[in-house]
Write an enzyme that holds these catalytic residues in place. Structure first.
Site, PDB file in Angstrom:
ATOM      1  N   SER A 195      30.005  48.886  43.451  1.00 22.28           N
ATOM      2  CA  SER A 195      30.935  49.079  42.344  1.00 22.28           C
ATOM      3  C   SER A 195      30.212  49.608  41.113  1.00 22.28           C
ATOM      4  O   SER A 195      30.686  50.524  40.433  1.00 22.28           O
ATOM      5  CB  SER A 195      31.633  47.769  41.992  1.00 22.28           C
ATOM      6  N   SER A 249      43.816  43.984  40.662  1.00 21.15           N
ATOM      7  CA  SER A 249      43.034  45.065  41.260  1.00 21.15           C
ATOM      8  C   SER A 249      42.103  45.658  40.220  1.00 21.15           C
ATOM      9  O   SER A 249      42.557  46.269  39.251  1.00 21.15           O
ATOM     10  CB  SER A 249      43.951  46.156  41.819  1.00 21.15           C
ATOM     11  N   ASP A 285      36.306  41.442  48.598  1.00 11.71           N
ATOM     12  CA  ASP A 285      35.547  42.269  49.536  1.00 11.71           C
ATOM     13  C   ASP A 285      34.711  41.456  50.516  1.00 11.71           C
ATOM     14  O   ASP A 285      34.189  42.008  51.485  1.00 11.71           O
ATOM     15  CB  ASP A 285      34.623  43.219  48.768  1.00 11.71           C
TER      16      ASP A 285
END
Length: 433
Positions: free
Chosen positions: A22, A167, A315
Site C-alpha cells: 500500500s 474502504s 487483506d
C-alpha cells in the site's frame, strides 16, 4: 507456476519480508506529483507496484530504480503530468486502478486504465460514483468494470462523501481527486481503514485533518518532495505469523514490520485466538510506527471475530482462515463482504480450498464459519489470487499429506521471493513451472 508443499515442518529464524504494498504505491504516486526529488527506500519490487512506476513513466515522470528497494523520483508537480500515448496497464493492481482514477480525474488530458483478466472483472463503481459527484467524467463497462476511460479537462468540485462501506482505496481515491478540486473534499468512513494516504500526504507537506471520523483536505495546495522509508508489509508478514503460530516448535523474528494502527487487526485477532506474539523495539520511522515481531507456536482456539477488527485485517483473512482451520473449536467471521470483491472472491475461494483439504466450513454472504480440524492434502485452486496461494502454502505446515497449490504466478505481485524466504524459514515448498 505451482507450489507443492510437503506436510510438516516448523518456521524458525530471523526474516524481513518485502516492503508494504500500500505504501509503495502511494510513495510513487505522491512522489511523482510532488515538486522536487523524493527518495524512497524499502520499496516493494512486486508486479503491482512496478506497474505504478511504469504508468507514471508513461506520463513523463523520471524515476530511477528500483535497485535493492531504493527509488529516486523527480516529481513534476500536481499539474505536470503529460498525456500517456496509450492505455495505462495496471496488471493485477486493484489499489493502483482505484487510486489512479482519482488522480487522472483531475488532469487536463484523456486517459484509459486497463488491467489483466482478473482486474478487468473487478467493480470500479465504488470510485466512479463519488468521482462523478465531483464532476469527473468516467466511462466503463457494465457494473463499473474496466476499462475506465477518463475525460480530461473537467472542473472538479469538492464534496462531502459518506463511504457506504469501509474502504481505504475509495477513501484514498476521493482524497487524491480532492487535490485537484475547488474547495474542500471530506469523507466520513463507517469504520477506521488504513490511513497511509493521509499520513503520507502530511509527509509531503499537504495538510489533511481528521476529526471524529471525518477526513478532509482543501484543494489547490502543493506536494513537496521528501524521503520515505517503507516498512515491511504486515500483510506479507501475516503468512509467517500464522505459520509459526500453527506449527509446533516454531520461533520466528520478523524485522521492521509496519505497525500502523489501521493495519494491526491480524495481530489482534491472532492474539485473541491464543497466539504467542511479542512486539519488540517499537519505534517510528517517517511518521509510521514500526516494530519487530517475535512469534512462537501456541495452541489456537476458535473465536467470534470482533467486527471492529475486520477492516483492520481485510487483506490478511486468507492467512487467518488457515489459523482458524488449525484452531480448536469454531471461528466465525461476519461483516467482511469486502472479501467478495478482492483479486478473487476470497470467501468462496478459501471455502473451496478448505473443503478440499477436509476442513468443514460454511460461507455466508459477508463471512464464513470454520470448524477447526485436521488439514489433509490435495490440489487447491487459487483463482489467480496471490494471497490465496500463500495461505494454502502455509497450510502445509499442519497438513497430513502434500498440498498442491495451483497457479501461483501472482504471488510476485505482493511478495516477490516468497517461496525462497519461507523455504529458508522451514516450509517444505517446491515451486514448479
Amino acid at each position: 507456476m505451482k507450489f507443492v508443499v510437503q506436510p510438516g515442518g516448523q518456521l524458525t529464524g530471523e526474516h524481513r519480508v518485502p516492503g508494504d504494498k500500500s505504501m509503495s504505491h502511494r510513495a510513487v504516486m505522491l512522489g511523482s506529483l510532488a515538486e522536487g526529488t523524493t527518495e524512497v527506500t524499502g520499496f516493494l519490487e512486486g508486479e503491482d507496484a512496478l506497474r505504478t512506476i511504469a504508468a507514471f513513466r508513461q506520463m513523463g515522470v523520471a524515476i530511477d530504480g528500483p535497485e535493492a528497494g531504493s527509488l529516486t523520483i523527480t516529481g513534476v508537480g500536481l499539474h505536470g503530468l503529460a498525456a500517456p500515448q496509450q492505455a495505462l496497464d495496471l496488471g493485477n493492481a486493484g489499489t493502483g486502478m482505484r487510486l489512479f482514477a482519482g488522480i487522472l480525474a483531475g488532469q487536463t488530458f484523456n486517459s484509459e486504465l486497463i488491467g489483466d483478466a482478473s482486474l478487468m472483472q473487478r467493480p470500479m463503481g465504488r470510485v466512479i460514483n463519488p468521482l462523478s459527484k465531483m464532476g469527473a467524467r468516467i466511462e466503463s463497462l457494465s457494473e463499473g468494470r474496466p476499462p475506465l476511460v477518463i475525460s480530461g479537462g473537467q472542473d472538479l468540485q469538492g464534496i462531502h462523501y459518506d463511504l457506504p462501506i469501509a474502504s481505504a482505496q475509495v477513501k484514498s481515491c476521493v482524497l487524491l481527486a480532492g487535490l485537484y478540486a475547488k474547495g474542500r473534499t471530506s469523507i466520513t468512513e463507517p469504520a477506521p481503514t488504513r490511513d497511509h494516504t493521509e499520513r503520507m500526504l502530511g509527509g509531503f507537506g499537504y495538510d489533511v485533518d481528521s476529526t471524529n471520523g471525518v477526513i478532509g483536505l482543501d484543494g489547490g495546495g502543493r506536494l513537496v518532495g521528501t524521503s520515505i522509508d517503507i516498512p515491511a508489509d504486515v500483510s506479507s508478514a501475516a503468512f509467517l505469523l500464522v505459520g509459526a503460530s500453527i506449527a509446533p516448535g516454531s520461533d520466528v523474528l520478523l524485522k521492521h514490520v509496519g505497525m500502523n494502527p489501521t493495519r494491526v487487526g491480524v495481530l489482534n485477532i491472532l492474539t485473541l485466538m491464543g497466539a504467542d506474539i511479542s512486539v519488540l523495539n517499537p519505534r517510528e520511522i517517517g511518521g509510521e510506527p514500526v516494530a519487530d515481531l517475535q512469534v512462537r507456536y501456541a495452541p489456537l482456539h476458535g473465536i467470534d471475530i470482533p467486527e471492529d477488527e475486520v477492516p483492520l485485517a481485510i487483506d490478511e483473512f486468507p492467512a487467518l482462515f488457515i489459523a482458524a482451520a488449525c484452531a480448536s473449536g469454531t471461528t466465525i467471521l461476519r461483516g467482511a463482504s469486502e472479501l467478495r470483491v478482492k483479486e478473487s472472491d476470497r470467501i468462496a475461494a478459501m471455502a473451496e480450498g478448505l473443503s478440499t483439504l477436509g476442513i468443514k466450513n460454511e460461507p455466508t454472504s459477508d463471512g464464513i464459519v470454520i470448524e477447526g480440524g485436521q488439514l489433509g492434502g490435495g490440489s487447491v485452486n487459487t483463482f489467480h489470487d496471490h494471497r490465496i496461494a500463500m495461505a494454502f502454502a502455509v497450510a502445509g505446515l499442519r497438513a497430513s499429506a502434500a498440498i498442491e497449490v495451483l497457479d501461483c504466478d501472482h504471488v510476485a505481485t505482493s511478495f516477490p521471493g516468497f517461496a525462497e524466504l519461507i523455504s529458508s524459514a522451514g516450509l517444505k515448498l517446491d515451486a514448479h513451472r
